[in-house]
Enzyme design. Structure first.
Site: not given
Ligand code: NAI
Length: 695
Positions: A209, A261, A279, A350-351, A373-374, A527
């Site tokens: 994964y 995504r 997953k 997912e995603d 899950d996200d 991630n």
């Molecule tokens: P998304 O793209 O929907 O949201 C990203 C957010 O970050 C947006 O609000 C954007 O405006 C903000 N952003 C961008 N640049 C920024 C900056 N310089 N300063 C502050 N904020 C900024 O993405 P999503 O779905 O919310 O996922 C975000 C991350 O979380 C991904 O990398 C994903 O892989 C990770 N994630 C981690 C998980 C875990 O650790 N278990 C599970 C699910 C997601």
């Protein structure tokens, strides 16, 4: 697996033949599907009830409160000695008799004569055992001479494959090469694949994964070898329901993505299938779901990824993504089709990109057994991490969460899901009012601090609104303030990242966190690794190893440069939550997944920490214990379902039985978990005259 499910899996013969004498006859003598037996009987309900996921516990031996039914210490031949003993063609009844745990006949895989013989069985990854076929099986399945002469047990086979993985690791082979090595194994022999994954889950989860699966998804069309799961496209509207019947067998859990995504890598279209497959491998290894009862799905609604659209080998639809009503029509038909075909199945989203993820969840969470899950899984694991961190900080109980000031970088689905759950926890565990609790949160996006002056886009940013409203813009901290300013002026204690921006937690920011806190909480959750807001090394260096650290992707523990103090990397892996949550929801018979079930899961995780782990700065239990962790989480989820009136009668009966119900529920869950081991595939010769009732 029920006897019906077993039969469906192994034969295309209609179910009504379950009561047909000939079926038992063919089961008994292995191959002759036409002879009859005078003793043959239809299966009793009790036998059919021996299901991995019993819907209702039958009245007799199925009662999980009866200890003789569940005994974890017993299993089919596992060690080499046991396997050799079994190979001596001992009576199946004797073998079963020696198992202090009662076993059902349907746990013995029965192959009928006209299917799965010879090379056919060797090329079927579900039944293939390679050199693990014993003498009797080789003879009667027609594989004698088709596999090397020497017998190797599954333990030996797993050891051999593991050594190959170790060689790859030690020679610094790319992770993707290890991923391909494991996929090839899965294509040959699923049982062995899951055995290996279960035994080495800590090391192999990042290969199967995130982060490696991200690389696999980028190139999924090129890596494609063997079809897995189901694709539903926008062209399938009007046909999805009938298409679900192309999938044989029962399904307990569906993981579905639209590939919009993938792990922060953006729109990968139909390549998202890799994420659903990966997953579900973790659901099997970590939760004990039966691999034959899981369904990975990719909804191909087009892609806006130009490089994929220009790639002549891209295997998805060559068209732009659907939007608006057309998009939601696809989702809706898919959801209905799944529910119609498998009414009790759990659907995990997912995603999905943020703008759809929240809306889809809102649309279905009250009517379907589903979760995202996200949004929810990540939030629960972060809450578990925060509860764990409070213990490391020496907090007396969970109410200490009220003292934490959180800065969340990222207002997407992951970030806002986390913040919403933490806010609830500050209210419920911390005892603050909703309004007071908003003051504990500073939300940032790509335009800096979000305050009441921000123009939000609806419905995309609806989740941000209450936090934005409550954060009044000031001269000190105006709308759009920088991260360093926010960290410094808010005097925050916890810095969380779900921004997908690598390096966002700069040295200055981390140093400031270290200066204003004895033990700063630093969680870069984005991630894959290349998107993480900081590494463990950077956090340890800037805080001299004092940070309580947790990341989304795996990092190594790191030491502070001056004190040499070891800082734990503590991967905040959703794996802690989703398998146990799914298992608990299914076993309880719940119809929906509530917020409280997620919170209960988080509490279960932090309650598992030992004093020693807390002293060493661990905020999560050991991932190698994931099977037991999932079982403990499932128990809490079942109890929560019962509290909400969602649990089925038999489970409520256990809970109400006596004070020992936690132990009984735990045994009940353990009993339901799939164990990757070779099951006998034929009745030994002397068994041919026995019938189901003899057992
Ligand atoms: P998304 O793209 O929907 O949201 C990203 C957010 O970050 C947006 O609000 C954007 O405006 C903000 N952003 C961008 N640049 C920024 C900056 N310089 N300063 C502050 N904020 C900024 O993405 P999503 O779905 O919310 O996922 C975000 C991350 O979380 C991904 O990398 C994903 O892989 C990770 N994630 C981690 C998980 C875990 O650790 N278990 C599970 C699910 C997601």
């Amino acid at each position: 697996m029920t006897i019906r499910a077993a039969f469906r899996r192994f034969s295309a013969i209609p179910l009504r033949r379950l009561g047909d004498k000939r079926w038992y006859s063919s089961a008994a003598d292995g191959f002759d599907a036409t002879s009859s037996s005078s003793k043959a009987q239809p299966p009793s309900e009790a036998i059919d009830g021996f299901s991995v996921f019993p819907q209702e516990l039958p009245s007799n031996a199925q009662d999980p409160s009866k200890d003789d039914f569940i005994n974890d210490a017993t299993s089919p031949p596992r060690t080499r000695e046991q396997q050799m003993e079994y190979n001596k063609h001992e009576s199946l009844r004797d073998w079963l008799g020696r198992q202090s745990r009662k076993r059902s006949v349907d746990e013995i895989v029965v192959l009928t004569g006209n299917i799965h013989r010879g090379s056919e069985i060797l090329h079927n990854a579900v039944y293939n055992k390679g050199t693990g076929f014993n003498h009797s099986e080789r003879e009667r399945l027609g594989v004698r001479g088709l596999v090397p002469p020497r017998f190797f047990s599954i333990e030996q086979q797993a050891e051999k494959i593991w050594q190959q993985q170790v060689v790859m690791r030690e020679s610094n082979a790319p992770k993707i090469a290890r991923w391909r090595h494991l996929q090839a194994l899965k294509d040959r022999n699923e049982t062995l694949f899951y055995r290996l994954l279960q035994e080495h889950v800590e090391e192999l989860a990042p290969v199967i994964y995130t982060p490696t699966v991200g690389e696999a998804c980028l190139n999924y069309s090129r890596f494609f070898r063997r079809a897995r799961g189901m694709f539903f496209t926008k062209d399938d509207v009007g046909h999805m329901h009938s298409m679900t019947y192309n999938w044989r067998g029962d399904v307990k859990i569906v993981v579905v993505t639209d590939g919009s995504r993938v792990l922060g890598l953006g729109d990968l279209g139909a390549h998202g299938m890799g994420i659903s497959v990966g997953k579900l491998d973790l659901y099997v290894a970590g939760g004990g779901f039966d691999p034959q009862e899981v369904l990975p799905v990719c909804l191909d609604v087009g892609t806006n990824n130009k490089s994929l659209l220009n790639d002549k080998w891209y295997f998805g639809l060559n068209s732009q993504r659907l939007e608006g009503g057309d998009y939601y029509r696809v989702i809706d038909e898919f959801m209905r089709a799944i529910r119609h075909r498998w009414p009790n199945a759990l659907i995990q989203f997912e995603d999905f990109q943020t703008k759809h993820a929240l809306e889809i969840l809102t649309n279905y969470r009250n009517d379907y057994l589903c979760f995202n899950d996200d949004i929810q899984g990540t939030a629960a694991v972060v809450l578990a991490g925060v509860y764990g961190a409070l213990k490391v900080l020496g907090g007396k109980d969970r109410s200490e969460i009220r003292k934490q000031k959180f800065v969340m970088c990222g207002a997407g689905s992951a970030g806002m899901g986390i913040v919403a759950m933490l806010h609830k926890a500050v209210v419920k565990s911390g005892g603050l009012s909703e309004e007071e609790a908003y003051d504990n949160f500073y939300i940032m996006d790509n335009n800096g601090l979000i305050t009441n002056e921000r123009k939000l886009e609806f419905p995309r940013e609806a989740a941000v609104e209450p936090f934005a409203k409550a954060r009044k813009a000031t001269k000190e901290l105006p709308d759009g303030a920088s991260l360093l300013d926010v960290v410094t002026k808010s005097k925050c204690t916890a810095l969380l990242g779900a921004s997908t921006v690598n390096g966002l937690f700069t040295e200055d920011v981390l140093r400031q966190m270290g200066e204003q806190n004895e033990r700063p909480i630093i969680f870069p959750l984005s991630n894959p690794t290349s998107n993480a807001e900081c590494t463990s090394e950077e956090a340890a260096k800037a805080t001299d190893g004092r940070a309580v650290f947790s990341s989304g992707s795996p990092f190594e523990d790191a030491k502070g440069a001056v004190s040499g103090r070891l800082m734990r990397a503590n991967q905040g892996n959703n794996l802690y939550i989703f398998p146990g949550l799914g298992l608990g929801a299914l076993l309880s018979g719940a119809k929906t997944i509530s917020e409280e079930m997620l919170v209960s899961s988080a509490k279960a995780i932090s309650d598992m920490l030992t004093e020693d782990q807390i002293r060493r700065g661990c905020i999560f239990p050991l991932i190698k214990e994931i099977r037991n962790i999932s079982a403990r989480v499932a128990v809490r989820v079942i109890k929560q379902a019962a509290e909400e009136g969602q649990a089925k009668r038999s489970v409520v009966a256990i809970i109400e039985s006596d004070d020992e119900h936690d132990t009984k529920l735990y045994k009940y869950v353990k009993r339901a978990q799939y164990v990757p081991e070779y099951r006998p595939t034929v009745f030994p010769v002397e068994e041919s005259r026995r019938t189901v009732d003899d057992y």
